[in-house]
Design a protein around this motif. Structure first.
Motif, PDB file in Angstrom:
ATOM      1  N   GLY A  10      11.857  -0.736  53.407  1.00 57.32           N
ATOM      2  CA  GLY A  10      11.351  -2.042  53.767  1.00 57.32           C
ATOM      3  C   GLY A  10      10.838  -2.068  55.186  1.00 57.32           C
ATOM      4  N   LEU A  11      10.605  -3.278  55.655  1.00 61.55           N
ATOM      5  CA  LEU A  11      10.118  -3.513  57.019  1.00 61.55           C
ATOM      6  C   LEU A  11      11.299  -3.924  57.891  1.00 61.55           C
ATOM      7  CD1 LEU A  11       7.854  -3.967  59.120  1.00 61.55           C
ATOM      8  CD2 LEU A  11       7.628  -6.299  58.183  1.00 61.55           C
ATOM      9  N   VAL A  12      11.433  -3.288  59.033  1.00 59.36           N
ATOM     10  CA  VAL A  12      12.530  -3.584  59.941  1.00 59.36           C
ATOM     11  C   VAL A  12      12.022  -3.488  61.372  1.00 59.36           C
ATOM     12  CG1 VAL A  12      13.327  -1.182  59.992  1.00 59.36           C
ATOM     13  CG2 VAL A  12      14.939  -3.041  60.473  1.00 59.36           C
ATOM     14  N   GLN A  13      12.618  -4.277  62.257  1.00 60.53           N
ATOM     15  CA  GLN A  13      12.235  -4.232  63.658  1.00 60.53           C
ATOM     16  C   GLN A  13      12.868  -3.029  64.344  1.00 60.53           C
ATOM     17  OE1 GLN A  13      13.301  -8.021  65.381  1.00 60.53           O
ATOM     18  NE2 GLN A  13      11.442  -9.008  64.624  1.00 60.53           N
ATOM     19  N   PRO A  14      12.269  -2.570  65.421  1.00 60.90           N
ATOM     20  CA  PRO A  14      12.888  -1.478  66.190  1.00 60.90           C
ATOM     21  C   PRO A  14      14.314  -1.836  66.586  1.00 60.90           C
ATOM     22  CG  PRO A  14      10.650  -1.828  66.939  1.00 60.90           C
ATOM     23  CD  PRO A  14      10.953  -2.944  65.967  1.00 60.90           C
ATOM     24  N   GLY A  15      15.200  -0.862  66.453  1.00 60.09           N
ATOM     25  CA  GLY A  15      16.607  -1.104  66.722  1.00 60.09           C
ATOM     26  C   GLY A  15      17.397  -1.539  65.511  1.00 60.09           C
ATOM     27  N   GLY A  16      16.708  -1.851  64.429  1.00 62.54           N
ATOM     28  CA  GLY A  16      17.375  -2.304  63.220  1.00 62.54           C
ATOM     29  C   GLY A  16      17.899  -1.161  62.371  1.00 62.54           C
ATOM     30  N   SER A  17      18.453  -1.535  61.213  1.00 64.95           N
ATOM     31  CA  SER A  17      19.075  -0.550  60.319  1.00 64.95           C
ATOM     32  C   SER A  17      18.593  -0.751  58.888  1.00 64.95           C
ATOM     33  CB  SER A  17      20.603  -0.697  60.344  1.00 64.95           C
ATOM     34  OG  SER A  17      21.131  -0.433  61.625  1.00 64.95           O
ATOM     35  N   SER A  62      15.253  14.779  65.590  1.00 71.55           N
ATOM     36  CA  SER A  62      14.758  13.445  65.938  1.00 71.55           C
ATOM     37  C   SER A  62      15.649  12.315  65.415  1.00 71.55           C
ATOM     38  CB  SER A  62      13.337  13.262  65.397  1.00 71.55           C
ATOM     39  OG  SER A  62      13.321  13.411  63.987  1.00 71.55           O
ATOM     40  N   VAL A  63      16.521  12.612  64.443  1.00 70.83           N
ATOM     41  CA  VAL A  63      17.365  11.549  63.883  1.00 70.83           C
ATOM     42  C   VAL A  63      18.850  11.783  64.155  1.00 70.83           C
ATOM     43  CG1 VAL A  63      15.660  11.227  62.049  1.00 70.83           C
ATOM     44  CG2 VAL A  63      17.721  12.583  61.589  1.00 70.83           C
ATOM     45  N   GLN A  64      19.176  12.923  64.757  1.00 76.42           N
ATOM     46  CA  GLN A  64      20.575  13.245  65.057  1.00 76.42           C
ATOM     47  C   GLN A  64      21.219  12.107  65.847  1.00 76.42           C
ATOM     48  OE1 GLN A  64      22.078  16.431  64.196  1.00 76.42           O
ATOM     49  NE2 GLN A  64      23.955  15.373  64.749  1.00 76.42           N
ATOM     50  N   GLY A  65      22.381  11.663  65.386  1.00 75.79           N
ATOM     51  CA  GLY A  65      23.104  10.607  66.073  1.00 75.79           C
ATOM     52  C   GLY A  65      22.714   9.198  65.651  1.00 75.79           C
ATOM     53  N   ARG A  66      21.632   9.073  64.903  1.00 70.15           N
ATOM     54  CA  ARG A  66      21.189   7.748  64.445  1.00 70.15           C
ATOM     55  C   ARG A  66      21.263   7.613  62.924  1.00 70.15           C
ATOM     56  NH1 ARG A  66      16.006   6.398  64.978  1.00 70.15           N
ATOM     57  NH2 ARG A  66      15.216   8.538  64.951  1.00 70.15           N
ATOM     58  N   PHE A  67      21.053   8.691  62.211  1.00 66.94           N
ATOM     59  CA  PHE A  67      21.066   8.681  60.749  1.00 66.94           C
ATOM     60  C   PHE A  67      22.319   9.380  60.245  1.00 66.94           C
ATOM     61  CE2 PHE A  67      16.177   8.504  59.860  1.00 66.94           C
ATOM     62  CZ  PHE A  67      16.069   7.422  60.723  1.00 66.94           C
ATOM     63  N   SER A  68      22.754   8.954  59.052  1.00 61.54           N
ATOM     64  CA  SER A  68      23.925   9.573  58.437  1.00 61.54           C
ATOM     65  C   SER A  68      23.682   9.716  56.937  1.00 61.54           C
ATOM     66  CB  SER A  68      25.161   8.714  58.697  1.00 61.54           C
ATOM     67  OG  SER A  68      26.289   9.267  58.055  1.00 61.54           O
ATOM     68  N   ILE A  69      23.868  10.918  56.422  1.00 60.09           N
ATOM     69  CA  ILE A  69      23.678  11.184  54.999  1.00 60.09           C
ATOM     70  C   ILE A  69      25.040  11.328  54.335  1.00 60.09           C
ATOM     71  CG2 ILE A  69      23.519  13.693  55.321  1.00 60.09           C
ATOM     72  CD1 ILE A  69      21.448  13.729  53.034  1.00 60.09           C
ATOM     73  N   ASN A  83      20.222   3.957  61.470  1.00 58.63           N
ATOM     74  CA  ASN A  83      20.507   2.995  62.529  1.00 58.63           C
ATOM     75  C   ASN A  83      19.575   3.224  63.715  1.00 58.63           C
ATOM     76  OD1 ASN A  83      22.721   1.984  61.014  1.00 58.63           O
ATOM     77  ND2 ASN A  83      24.076   3.549  61.878  1.00 58.63           N
ATOM     78  N   ASN A  84      19.464   2.193  64.544  1.00 56.64           N
ATOM     79  CA  ASN A  84      18.632   2.277  65.739  1.00 56.64           C
ATOM     80  C   ASN A  84      17.238   2.837  65.405  1.00 56.64           C
ATOM     81  OD1 ASN A  84      17.888   2.116  68.435  1.00 56.64           O
ATOM     82  ND2 ASN A  84      18.824   4.072  68.970  1.00 56.64           N
ATOM     83  N   LEU A  85      16.620   2.234  64.421  1.00 57.99           N
ATOM     84  CA  LEU A  85      15.334   2.730  63.950  1.00 57.99           C
ATOM     85  C   LEU A  85      14.251   2.567  65.011  1.00 57.99           C
ATOM     86  CD1 LEU A  85      15.630   1.486  60.312  1.00 57.99           C
ATOM     87  CD2 LEU A  85      15.050   3.822  60.961  1.00 57.99           C
ATOM     88  N   LYS A  86      13.327   3.512  65.018  1.00 56.27           N
ATOM     89  CA  LYS A  86      12.233   3.549  65.972  1.00 56.27           C
ATOM     90  C   LYS A  86      10.899   3.515  65.214  1.00 56.27           C
ATOM     91  CE  LYS A  86      14.980   6.470  69.056  1.00 56.27           C
ATOM     92  NZ  LYS A  86      15.040   7.749  69.804  1.00 56.27           N
ATOM     93  N   VAL A 111       9.301   3.019  54.463  1.00 54.01           N
ATOM     94  CA  VAL A 111      10.057   2.471  55.585  1.00 54.01           C
ATOM     95  C   VAL A 111       9.064   2.213  56.715  1.00 54.01           C
ATOM     96  CG1 VAL A 111      11.789   2.939  57.356  1.00 54.01           C
ATOM     97  CG2 VAL A 111      12.212   3.609  54.976  1.00 54.01           C
ATOM     98  N   THR A 112       9.035   0.975  57.164  1.00 52.61           N
ATOM     99  CA  THR A 112       8.133   0.598  58.259  1.00 52.61           C
ATOM    100  C   THR A 112       8.948  -0.027  59.378  1.00 52.61           C
ATOM    101  OG1 THR A 112       6.314   0.192  56.711  1.00 52.61           O
ATOM    102  CG2 THR A 112       6.106  -0.733  58.933  1.00 52.61           C
ATOM    103  N   VAL A 113       8.849   0.559  60.556  1.00 51.01           N
ATOM    104  CA  VAL A 113       9.569   0.049  61.721  1.00 51.01           C
ATOM    105  C   VAL A 113       8.535  -0.515  62.688  1.00 51.01           C
ATOM    106  CG1 VAL A 113      11.222   0.551  63.537  1.00 51.01           C
ATOM    107  CG2 VAL A 113      11.284   1.860  61.390  1.00 51.01           C
ATOM    108  N   SER A 114       8.548  -1.817  62.811  1.00 53.93           N
ATOM    109  CA  SER A 114       7.527  -2.484  63.617  1.00 53.93           C
ATOM    110  C   SER A 114       8.015  -3.855  64.049  1.00 53.93           C
ATOM    111  CB  SER A 114       6.239  -2.634  62.811  1.00 53.93           C
ATOM    112  OG  SER A 114       5.268  -3.355  63.540  1.00 53.93           O
TER     113      SER A 114
END
Length: 115
Positions: A10-17, A62-69, A83-86, A111-114
């Motif tokens: 989906g669409l999420v703002q920067p910093g969102g999850s 680039s996603v280490q520490g922000r993403f979890s599988i 998390n903390n999407l850019k 996934v759109t981060v904007s």
């Protein structure tokens, strides 16, 4: 024919999850790797995260520490908590389930981060 289906984009703002899910339409035997890939416009598909049946996990730098599988083997399901999407995380996210005989790919979820 087994299908692999992603959801949760989906669409999420920067910093969102966002939390992505990927499930197979039927039981797939012998899956030893479940992974998430992404493809941004004009770029090649790249590995985001993967988890092996023994528990080993790999992340793109680039996603280490922000993403979890994580995975639920009994349900043939894999998740990607983001998390903390850019803005640079924007792209189509694909799930892949790997057996020794075949790779099962999903159709992808956007996934759109904007802001």
């Amino acid at each position: 024919q087994v299908q692999v289906v992603e959801s949760g984009g989906g669409l999420v703002q920067p910093g969102g999850s966002l939390r992505l899910s990927c499930t197979a339409s039927a039981r797939i035997l012998g899956i030893y790797v479940m992974g998430w890939y992404r493809q941004a416009p004009g770029n090649e598909r790249e590995l985001v995260a993967a988890i092996v049946s023994g528990g080993t996990i790999r992340y793109a730098d680039s996603v280490q520490g922000r993403f979890s599988i994580s995975r639920e083997n009994a349900k043939n399901t894999v998740y990607l908590q983001m998390n903390n999407l850019k803005p640079e995380d924007t792209g189509v996210y694909f799930c892949k389930m790997t057996t020794r005989a075949y790779d099962y790919w999903g159709q992808g979820t956007q996934v759109t981060v904007s802001s």
